[in-house]
Design an enzyme around this catalytic site. Structure first.
Site, PDB file in Angstrom:
ATOM      1  CG  HIS A  15      -1.948  -1.067   1.185  1.00 52.85           C
ATOM      2  ND1 HIS A  15      -2.944  -1.191   2.133  1.00 52.85           N
ATOM      3  CD2 HIS A  15      -2.169  -2.082   0.303  1.00 52.85           C
ATOM      4  CE1 HIS A  15      -3.714  -2.214   1.848  1.00 52.85           C
ATOM      5  NE2 HIS A  15      -3.259  -2.784   0.753  1.00 52.85           N
ATOM      6  CD  GLU A  71      -1.187   3.822   3.926  1.00 52.68           C
ATOM      7  OE1 GLU A  71      -1.019   3.213   2.851  1.00 52.68           O
ATOM      8  OE2 GLU A  71      -2.271   3.806   4.541  1.00 52.68           O
TER       9      GLU A  71
END
Length: 371
Positions: A44, A46
């Site tokens: 993802h 992040e």
């Protein structure tokens, strides 16, 4: 956050059913890591940003366009990666509407002593993830109606000619819409009239085609699509939504042409469009761009299935009582009952004017079938 939103837009249409998210790690006023959502099963946004930052993330701030996930899916929770990285503050543009997350990610970060703020550029962030939000809360795709019309509301002449009502810049923009959506949908009459390719020809690799093509969906209750139509020879998948009355020989011809067949229930010789949207949602399609024709768009409006409209108005007059209009179907009996867009944005593309907005009101119920 503006930079994080720009990163998020790079993932649109490429990572479904996951949301398109952008993230930056900032330390001492310097961006030390950045990233956006990778294809399903991969990192993802992040995690991409944190990996790039490495040890420099410790004591830094994370800017992310959507609340980090806090549950196990194909990948571990992003909240745990953030906590382990030593990040001391997180700026979230908006919370995640996913019932498995909604506020829980924020609470988990705060419980670990991380300062969390929410709301910076929230309106833009919600627009970036609008398809994901509808999909994750309803199980059906976000549907955008796109059409190009003359000043007098025509999409073609009385002979059926429609090339080209909109200008080149407008058409380039549409290829961008195709690239950032999961599926492009048209009715069979559009295929018969225009023999379109329905491919995204932007962000291209070799051969002038985008690396990832949207799913092409043809709504064709009677199986009238020509097996030799050009779209069958294009990269990507073509899904034919057929009525149950289409015979086995015709289906075999479509399969031989390379199409995927979806047989749907029908009434009065029209495919059940609500069922079609449900099936598309079940296969992870979060967004659909409907490009015509008038019968299909009319049925979708009548069925309350349109979420957004993108209309290009060209400075030309076509005229003719027999010339086609953009939206057919039953329509409304009173102007007061019309489908209204809110908010509305207007943008110019050379001579064309693009009017877009979200369907905020209208009848919202009725027939959801397409001839």
């Amino acid at each position: 956050m503006a930079q994080a939103l720009s990163l998020a837009r790079l993932a649109l249409g490429q990572v479904s059913p996951n949301p398109a998210v952008g993230a930056l790690v900032v330390k001492d006023g310097e961006v030390v890591g950045q990233g956006y959502t990778q294809p399903p099963g991969s990192d993802h946004a992040e995690v991409v940003a944190l990996k790039q930052a490495g040890e420099r993330a410790r004591g830094g701030a994370l800017y992310v366009t959507l609340e980090p996930c806090c549950h196990y899916g194909r990948t571990p929770p992003c909240t745990q990666a953030i906590i382990a990285s030593g990040i001391t503050e997180v700026h979230l543009a908006t919370l995640d509407a996913n019932p498995l997350v909604l506020g829980r990610g924020k609470v988990e970060l705060e419980a670990a002593g991380i300062k969390v703020s929410v709301g910076e550029r929230e309106v833009e962030a919600k627009q970036v993830c609008e398809a994901y939000t509808k999909f994750i809360t309803s199980g059906i795709p976000f549907v955008t109606a796109k059409f190009a019309i003359s000043l007098d509301g025509k999409i073609a002449t009385r002979s059926g000619d429609s090339k080209w009502i909109s200008g080149e810049r407008s058409r380039e923009y549409v290829h961008g819409l195709r690239y950032t959506t999961d599926a492009v949908m048209v009715g069979v009459n559009t295929v018969l009239r225009d023999d379109p390719l329905l491919t995204a020809r932007c962000c291209c690799g070799k051969g002038g085609k985008a690396r990832k093509q949207p799913l092409r969906v043809i709504v064709d209750s009677a199986g009238r699509t020509p097996p030799g139509a050009r779209l069958f020879g294009e990269p990507g998948t073509t899904l034919l939504a057929l009525g149950s009355a289409v015979g086995p020989e015709r289906k075999a011809a479509f399969t031989e042409a390379g199409a995927e067949i979806l047989e749907l229930p029908q009434e009065e010789d029209r495919v059940d469009l609500k069922r079609l949207m449900k099936v598309l949602g079940e296969r992870g399609v979060t967004s659909v761009l409907v490009e015509g024709g008038g019968i299909l768009l009319g049925s979708l409006f009548d069925g309350g299935l349109i979420d957004k409209v993108v209309s290009f108005v060209a400075p030309i007059i076509i005229g003719g009582e027999e010339a086609k209009t953009a939206v057919g179907g039953r329509g409304v009996a009173k102007v007061a009952d019309s489908w209204r867009l809110e908010p509305v944005s207007v943008e110019r593309f050379n001579g064309d004017v693009m009017v877009s907005g979200y369907v905020a009101s209208g009848p919202g119920s009725g027939d959801s079938r397409e001839a």
